[in-house]
Design a protein around this motif. Structure first.
Motif, PDB file in Angstrom:
ATOM      1  N   ARG A  74       0.833  -1.206   0.000  1.00  0.00           N
ATOM      2  CA  ARG A  74       0.000   0.000   0.000  1.00  0.00           C
ATOM      3  C   ARG A  74       0.864   1.250   0.000  1.00  0.00           C
ATOM      4  N   LYS A  75       0.288   2.343  -0.440  1.00  0.00           N
ATOM      5  CA  LYS A  75       0.966   3.637  -0.320  1.00  0.00           C
ATOM      6  C   LYS A  75       0.461   4.316   0.944  1.00  0.00           C
ATOM      7  N   PRO A  76       1.324   5.078   1.614  1.00  0.00           N
ATOM      8  CA  PRO A  76       0.872   5.771   2.827  1.00  0.00           C
ATOM      9  C   PRO A  76      -0.290   6.713   2.521  1.00  0.00           C
ATOM     10  N   ASP A  77      -1.267   6.752   3.422  1.00  0.00           N
ATOM     11  CA  ASP A  77      -2.424   7.625   3.243  1.00  0.00           C
ATOM     12  C   ASP A  77      -2.492   8.603   4.427  1.00  0.00           C
ATOM     13  N   PRO A  78      -3.514   9.469   4.483  1.00  0.00           N
ATOM     14  CA  PRO A  78      -3.581  10.446   5.581  1.00  0.00           C
ATOM     15  C   PRO A  78      -3.556   9.827   6.982  1.00  0.00           C
ATOM     16  N   LEU A  79      -4.162   8.652   7.160  1.00  0.00           N
ATOM     17  CA  LEU A  79      -4.123   7.991   8.472  1.00  0.00           C
ATOM     18  C   LEU A  79      -2.694   7.595   8.844  1.00  0.00           C
ATOM     19  N   ASP A  80      -1.950   7.075   7.867  1.00  0.00           N
ATOM     20  CA  ASP A  80      -0.560   6.689   8.113  1.00  0.00           C
ATOM     21  C   ASP A  80       0.289   7.912   8.462  1.00  0.00           C
ATOM     22  N   ARG A  81       0.062   8.998   7.721  1.00  0.00           N
ATOM     23  CA  ARG A  81       0.823  10.231   7.978  1.00  0.00           C
ATOM     24  C   ARG A  81       0.482  10.799   9.361  1.00  0.00           C
ATOM     25  N   ALA A  82      -0.796  10.691   9.747  1.00  0.00           N
ATOM     26  CA  ALA A  82      -1.206  11.164  11.073  1.00  0.00           C
ATOM     27  C   ALA A  82      -0.536  10.335  12.176  1.00  0.00           C
ATOM     28  N   LEU A  83      -0.442   9.026  11.960  1.00  0.00           N
ATOM     29  CA  LEU A  83       0.218   8.153  12.934  1.00  0.00           C
ATOM     30  C   LEU A  83       1.683   8.554  13.098  1.00  0.00           C
ATOM     31  N   ILE A  84       2.388   8.733  11.974  1.00  0.00           N
ATOM     32  CA  ILE A  84       3.799   9.101  12.026  1.00  0.00           C
ATOM     33  C   ILE A  84       3.982  10.445  12.737  1.00  0.00           C
ATOM     34  N   LYS A  85       3.106  11.397  12.436  1.00  0.00           N
ATOM     35  CA  LYS A  85       3.180  12.721  13.070  1.00  0.00           C
ATOM     36  C   LYS A  85       2.987  12.595  14.578  1.00  0.00           C
ATOM     37  N   PHE A  86       2.004  11.783  14.987  1.00  0.00           N
ATOM     38  CA  PHE A  86       1.731  11.570  16.410  1.00  0.00           C
ATOM     39  C   PHE A  86       2.924  10.901  17.095  1.00  0.00           C
ATOM     40  N   ILE A  87       3.484   9.876  16.444  1.00  0.00           N
ATOM     41  CA  ILE A  87       4.621   9.141  17.023  1.00  0.00           C
ATOM     42  C   ILE A  87       5.841  10.049  17.157  1.00  0.00           C
ATOM     43  N   LYS A  88       6.116  10.838  16.123  1.00  0.00           N
ATOM     44  CA  LYS A  88       7.265  11.761  16.180  1.00  0.00           C
ATOM     45  C   LYS A  88       7.088  12.770  17.311  1.00  0.00           C
ATOM     46  N   ALA A  89       5.846  13.217  17.526  1.00  0.00           N
ATOM     47  CA  ALA A  89       5.566  14.197  18.585  1.00  0.00           C
ATOM     48  C   ALA A  89       5.781  13.592  19.979  1.00  0.00           C
ATOM     49  N   LEU A  90       5.636  12.277  20.106  1.00  0.00           N
ATOM     50  CA  LEU A  90       5.854  11.616  21.398  1.00  0.00           C
ATOM     51  C   LEU A  90       7.333  11.634  21.794  1.00  0.00           C
ATOM     52  N   ASN A  91       8.191  11.775  20.774  1.00  0.00           N
ATOM     53  CA  ASN A  91       9.640  11.816  20.996  1.00  0.00           C
ATOM     54  C   ASN A  91      10.153  10.541  21.668  1.00  0.00           C
ATOM     55  N   LYS A  92       9.645   9.401  21.167  1.00  0.00           N
ATOM     56  CA  LYS A  92      10.100   8.099  21.651  1.00  0.00           C
ATOM     57  C   LYS A  92      10.740   7.358  20.478  1.00  0.00           C
ATOM     58  N   PRO A  93      11.720   6.488  20.733  1.00  0.00           N
ATOM     59  CA  PRO A  93      12.364   5.779  19.624  1.00  0.00           C
ATOM     60  C   PRO A  93      11.374   4.879  18.887  1.00  0.00           C
ATOM     61  N   PHE A  94      11.441   4.900  17.552  1.00  0.00           N
ATOM     62  CA  PHE A  94      10.553   4.041  16.772  1.00  0.00           C
ATOM     63  C   PHE A  94      11.254   3.549  15.510  1.00  0.00           C
ATOM     64  N   ILE A  95      10.749   2.435  14.997  1.00  0.00           N
ATOM     65  CA  ILE A  95      11.194   1.902  13.714  1.00  0.00           C
ATOM     66  C   ILE A  95       9.957   1.586  12.880  1.00  0.00           C
ATOM     67  N   VAL A  96      10.172   1.407  11.582  1.00  0.00           N
ATOM     68  CA  VAL A  96       9.080   1.087  10.669  1.00  0.00           C
ATOM     69  C   VAL A  96       9.354  -0.276  10.035  1.00  0.00           C
ATOM     70  N   VAL A  97       8.399  -1.181  10.190  1.00  0.00           N
ATOM     71  CA  VAL A  97       8.466  -2.493   9.552  1.00  0.00           C
ATOM     72  C   VAL A  97       7.572  -2.464   8.314  1.00  0.00           C
ATOM     73  N   LEU A  98       8.156  -2.787   7.168  1.00  0.00           N
ATOM     74  CA  LEU A  98       7.385  -2.902   5.928  1.00  0.00           C
ATOM     75  C   LEU A  98       7.147  -4.381   5.686  1.00  0.00           C
ATOM     76  N   ASN A  99       5.953  -4.841   5.996  1.00  0.00           N
ATOM     77  CA  ASN A  99       5.600  -6.258   5.953  1.00  0.00           C
ATOM     78  C   ASN A  99       5.117  -6.687   4.563  1.00  0.00           C
ATOM     79  N   LYS A 100       5.128  -7.991   4.325  1.00  0.00           N
ATOM     80  CA  LYS A 100       4.600  -8.634   3.115  1.00  0.00           C
ATOM     81  C   LYS A 100       5.491  -8.418   1.886  1.00  0.00           C
ATOM     82  N   ILE A 101       6.829  -8.378   2.108  1.00  0.00           N
ATOM     83  CA  ILE A 101       7.753  -8.205   0.977  1.00  0.00           C
ATOM     84  C   ILE A 101       7.734  -9.402   0.032  1.00  0.00           C
ATOM     85  N   ASP A 102       7.216 -10.550   0.501  1.00  0.00           N
ATOM     86  CA  ASP A 102       7.154 -11.745  -0.345  1.00  0.00           C
ATOM     87  C   ASP A 102       6.192 -11.569  -1.516  1.00  0.00           C
ATOM     88  N   THR A 103       5.355 -10.535  -1.466  1.00  0.00           N
ATOM     89  CA  THR A 103       4.357 -10.314  -2.525  1.00  0.00           C
ATOM     90  C   THR A 103       4.886  -9.422  -3.653  1.00  0.00           C
TER      91      THR A 103
END
Length: 193
Positions: free
Chosen positions: A116-145
C-alpha cells in the motif's frame, strides 16, 4: 534469540494497565498490516497472538512478557477495523492515553503493508509518534508479494512520503520469516545499552 513469550493480560481501560515494572516495546499498525502474524513470527510461535481474517480483531492492549525481561504490547489496529465509531473512539483514547503515560518505552514498532501507499491515516500516525519523541522503527511487511524492483520502489515511497531515515526501515515477510534476524539483533541491542 527469544526463548519464552507468555501472555500477561488484555487491557480495555487505562486504569487496568499493569504496573510499569518492565521496559516495553509497542506494536502499532493498520488493522490488516499483519501485526499478530508479526508477533508470532518474531517469537517463532503460531499461537502467541491470535491471527484473524477480520480487520480490527485486536480490541485491547495485549501485554506479553518476553524472557522475563521486557513487555511486548500489541495495540488495536487502525484504518480498516469493522467496529462502531464509539468503539473506535474508545480505542483511540486508550491508545493515546497509554502512549502518553509514564512508562519505560524502549521502542515503538510501526507495521505497514508494503504493497500500500501511505495515506492520511498513516501520515497522522507518524506525526503523532514523532511528537511523542520516543524511539521508533518502521516495519514494511509482506515483501514476499513484491519483486525486488517493486520492493525498492515501495520502500522509497515510504521514506519520502513519511520523511523517514532509511536506518529505521525493516522490510520483512512474516509469511516467509524473512528479514527477522536484523530486527531481532536491533531489539536485543536496545537492552544492552
Amino acid at each position: 534469540m527469544f526463548k519464552r513469550a507468555e501472555f500477561v493480560k488484555s487491557v480495555y481501560k487505562l486504569e487496568d494497565l499493569p504496573p510499569p515494572e518492565y521496559p516495553e516495546i509497542v506494536i502499532l499498525g493498520r488493522s490488516n498490516a499483519g501485526k499478530s502474524s508479526f508477533i508470532n513470527a518474531l517469537f517463532n510461535t503460531r499461537k502467541l497472538a491470535r491471527v484473524s481474517s477480520t480487520p480490527g480483531f485486536t480490541q485491547a492492549l495485549n501485554f506479553f512478557l518476553i524472557d522475563g525481561r521486557f513487555l511486548m504490547v500489541d495495540l488495536p489496529g487502525y484504518g480498516f477495523a469493522k467496529v462502531s465509531k464509539e468503539v473506535y473512539l474508545n480505542w483511540q483514547k486508550l491508545i493515546e492515553g497509554y502512549l502518553q503515560s509514564i512508562r519505560d518505552f524502549r521502542l515503538l514498532i510501526l507495521i505497514f503493508d508494503i504493497r500500500r501507499k501511505p495515506d492520511p491515516l498513516d501520515r497522522a500516525l507518524i506525526k503523532f509518534i514523532k511528537a511523542l519523541n520516543k524511539p521508533f522503527i518502521v516495519v514494511l511487511n509482506k515483501i514476499d508479494t513484491l519483486s525486488k524492483g517493486e520492493l525498492e520502489a515501495q520502500k522509497n515511497i515510504y521514506l519520502k512520503e513519511l520523511s523517514l531515515p532509511e536506518k529505521i526501515i525493516f522490510p520483512l515477510s512474516c509469511k516467509e520469516k524473512r528479514g527477522f534476524e536484523a530486527l531481532k539483533r536491533f531489539i536485543l541491542h536496545i537492552f544492552k545499552t
